[in-house]
Design a protein around this motif. Structure first.
Motif, mmCIF file in Angstrom:
data_model
loop_
_atom_site.group_PDB
_atom_site.id
_atom_site.type_symbol
_atom_site.label_atom_id
_atom_site.label_comp_id
_atom_site.label_asym_id
_atom_site.label_seq_id
_atom_site.Cartn_x
_atom_site.Cartn_y
_atom_site.Cartn_z
ATOM 1 N N SER A 132 0.827 -1.208 0.000
ATOM 2 C CA SER A 132 0.000 0.000 0.000
ATOM 3 C C SER A 132 0.861 1.257 0.000
ATOM 4 O O SER A 132 1.886 1.322 0.686
ATOM 5 N N TRP A 133 0.410 2.269 -0.766
ATOM 6 C CA TRP A 133 1.036 3.585 -0.752
ATOM 7 C C TRP A 133 0.144 4.601 -0.053
ATOM 8 O O TRP A 133 0.290 5.803 -0.242
ATOM 9 N N ARG A 134 -0.792 4.125 0.779
ATOM 10 C CA ARG A 134 -1.623 5.037 1.570
ATOM 11 C C ARG A 134 -0.879 5.397 2.848
ATOM 12 O O ARG A 134 -0.345 4.516 3.542
ATOM 13 N N VAL A 135 -0.851 6.666 3.166
ATOM 14 C CA VAL A 135 -0.109 7.138 4.339
ATOM 15 C C VAL A 135 -0.600 6.459 5.604
ATOM 16 O O VAL A 135 0.191 6.094 6.487
ATOM 17 N N GLU A 136 -1.909 6.256 5.703
ATOM 18 C CA GLU A 136 -2.474 5.693 6.927
ATOM 19 C C GLU A 136 -2.125 4.223 7.129
ATOM 20 O O GLU A 136 -2.337 3.684 8.229
ATOM 21 N N ASP A 137 -1.589 3.546 6.099
ATOM 22 C CA ASP A 137 -1.255 2.126 6.223
ATOM 23 C C ASP A 137 0.195 1.882 6.638
ATOM 24 O O ASP A 137 0.586 0.736 6.851
ATOM 25 N N VAL A 138 0.994 2.911 6.748
ATOM 26 C CA VAL A 138 2.407 2.726 7.059
ATOM 27 C C VAL A 138 2.578 2.214 8.495
ATOM 28 O O VAL A 138 1.879 2.636 9.417
ATOM 29 N N GLU A 139 3.494 1.259 8.668
ATOM 30 C CA GLU A 139 3.762 0.682 9.977
ATOM 31 C C GLU A 139 5.152 1.018 10.496
ATOM 32 O O GLU A 139 5.444 0.804 11.676
ATOM 33 N N PRO A 173 1.738 10.514 11.121
ATOM 34 C CA PRO A 173 2.787 10.242 10.139
ATOM 35 C C PRO A 173 3.665 11.464 9.887
ATOM 36 O O PRO A 173 3.207 12.608 9.965
ATOM 37 N N GLY A 174 4.930 11.180 9.576
ATOM 38 C CA GLY A 174 5.864 12.244 9.237
ATOM 39 C C GLY A 174 6.878 11.746 8.232
ATOM 40 O O GLY A 174 6.894 10.566 7.864
ATOM 41 N N LEU A 175 7.734 12.654 7.766
ATOM 42 C CA LEU A 175 8.770 12.325 6.789
ATOM 43 C C LEU A 175 10.135 12.494 7.439
ATOM 44 O O LEU A 175 10.396 13.500 8.103
ATOM 45 N N SER A 219 0.040 14.164 7.569
ATOM 46 C CA SER A 219 -0.701 13.393 6.565
ATOM 47 C C SER A 219 -1.097 14.231 5.360
ATOM 48 O O SER A 219 -0.989 13.784 4.210
ATOM 49 N N ALA A 220 -1.595 15.439 5.603
ATOM 50 C CA ALA A 220 -2.069 16.277 4.492
ATOM 51 C C ALA A 220 -0.925 16.597 3.534
ATOM 52 O O ALA A 220 -1.082 16.512 2.304
ATOM 53 N N TYR A 221 0.220 16.977 4.087
ATOM 54 C CA TYR A 221 1.391 17.270 3.260
ATOM 55 C C TYR A 221 1.838 16.040 2.484
ATOM 56 O O TYR A 221 2.125 16.111 1.276
ATOM 57 N N LEU A 222 1.864 14.891 3.128
ATOM 58 C CA LEU A 222 2.319 13.670 2.475
ATOM 59 C C LEU A 222 1.359 13.235 1.375
ATOM 60 O O LEU A 222 1.788 12.736 0.327
#
Length: 367
Positions: A132-139, A173-175, A219-222
């Motif tokens: 998945s490339w959805r931000v909310e799915d990152v672990e 989430p962050g970068l 999240s919005a930025y990503l």
């Protein structure tokens, strides 16, 4: 909203097409894809030094030329036409756009000049074992100083000097920026369907990291970054689809069967005509999306989802029809048709398949 190009943009396309015709014919592409690095470092330097492609869409304040998604789309469309094996997409379209959109002046000053002059390669890491490339799915998880995560699948991750990792924190989430050779970073090159684009597995175990972009929930930025990435890939797919159409039409003109060029047969004519309609539709979707992205419009999510679905379908269809029109020779290793099909199928799934983009589009427009 204009869908036409300026004189300077057309000159960019003409210059780059001429450059690639000279520097990246089929034989050179095959040598590069079979090399240890997966690309030609000398050509990489020429792209930066002679044409300034690496900094074309980056801010002037950090060594770029101040272009945007439209100029980047032109470059990627031309690179896609020749299937150039290169870390350009990962470095500029993924990492470069992420840094440019971050509003983090310290991070931009640190890394963008080196990306612009070609001395640093970079990439973006988000997809994990789920694909998945959805931000909310990152672990993958991060603190302010380290990042930990396993089985991240990263475009050109085996050679990138800089890896921008999307990770969860206590506030969302962050970068995070991670040096490719930092302690705690394990990189493994993977064998993939597409030999012209490398993929690596990256495992992070407490790797030193620096936060980039907004604090808190980013999240919005990503999501905006991922929309820009989807638009960039759509432009590249249009280039590949056009190359397949051109090859199919040219072969239909010169291949003679039963004493006539096969292009004179109705079945082949209709294939080529239908393919032209689909490729032109994809081009319109991609050009519209790059224009929307360039203007910073709130329509970007809708335009990106539409272009991602439309261009992926068009490229895969064009690659398949190109092989069909070529017949038996299209299935051989010596012919380039199979390389375009492999790039089309891998790109189709790179950031989520067309079905996922259509589902997102339906949600965005309230269907």
């Amino acid at each position: 909203m204009a869908l036409t190009f300026t004189e300077e943009q057309e000159q960019l396309r003409t210059t780059l097409r001429r450059f690639l015709a000279d520097k990246a014919p089929s034989a050179a592409v095959r040598r590069a894809m079979d090399s240890g690095e997966g690309y030609d470092p000398r050509l990489w330097r020429q792209m930066a030094d002679q044409l300034g492609l690496h900094g074309l869409a980056l801010p002037e304040a950090y060594g770029g030329f101040g272009g945007g998604p439209v100029e980047l789309g032109i470059v990627l469309e031309e690179l896609g036409r020749v299937l150039l094996p290169s870390p350009y997409f990962a470095t500029v379209a993924l990492a470069g756009q992420a840094l440019a959109a971050s509003n983090d002046e310290a991070a931009q000053a640190r890394w963008l000049p080196a990306i612009a002059d070609g001395s640093t390669t970079a990439t973006l890491a988000l997809a994990e074992e789920s694909g998945s490339w959805r931000v909310e799915d990152v672990e993958t998880t991060a603190t302010h100083e380290t990042v930990s995560g396993t089985k991240m699948f990263v475009v050109d991750g085996h050679t990138a000097d800089l890896i921008l990792v999307v990770a969860r924190t206590g506030t969302g989430p962050g970068l995070f920026a991670v040096d490719g050779d930092a302690p705690g970073v394990t990189r493994t090159r993977l064998e993939t369907l597409d030999p012209t684009r490398r993929l690596a597995r990256v495992d992070l175990d407490g790797a030193p990291a620096r936060r980039i972009g907004p604090d808190g929930d980013a999240s919005a930025y990503l999501r905006t970054v991922l929309d820009l990435v989807a638009v960039a890939l759509a432009a590249e797919q249009v280039g590949g689809a056009q190359a397949c159409l051109d090859a199919a039409v040219e072969y239909a003109k010169v291949r003679v069967q039963f004493g006539r060029p096969i292009g004179s047969f109705q079945a082949v004519k209709h294939k080529c005509a239908d393919l032209l309609v689909q490729v032109e539709g994809a081009r319109s979707a991609a050009y519209h999306a790059t224009t929307v992205a360039d203007e910073g419009s709130s329509e970007l999510p809708v335009s990106a989802a539409l272009a991602a679905a439309c261009c992926a379908d068009a490229f895969t269809h064009a690659a398949k029809e190109n092989i069909q029109i070529h017949g038996g020779i299209g299935y051989t290793w010596e012919h380039d048709a199979h390389l375009y099909l492999k790039r089309a199928k891998s790109s189709e799934q790179l950031f989520g398949g067309p079905a996922a983009h259509r589902a997102r589009l339906a949600d965005l427009v309230g269907i």
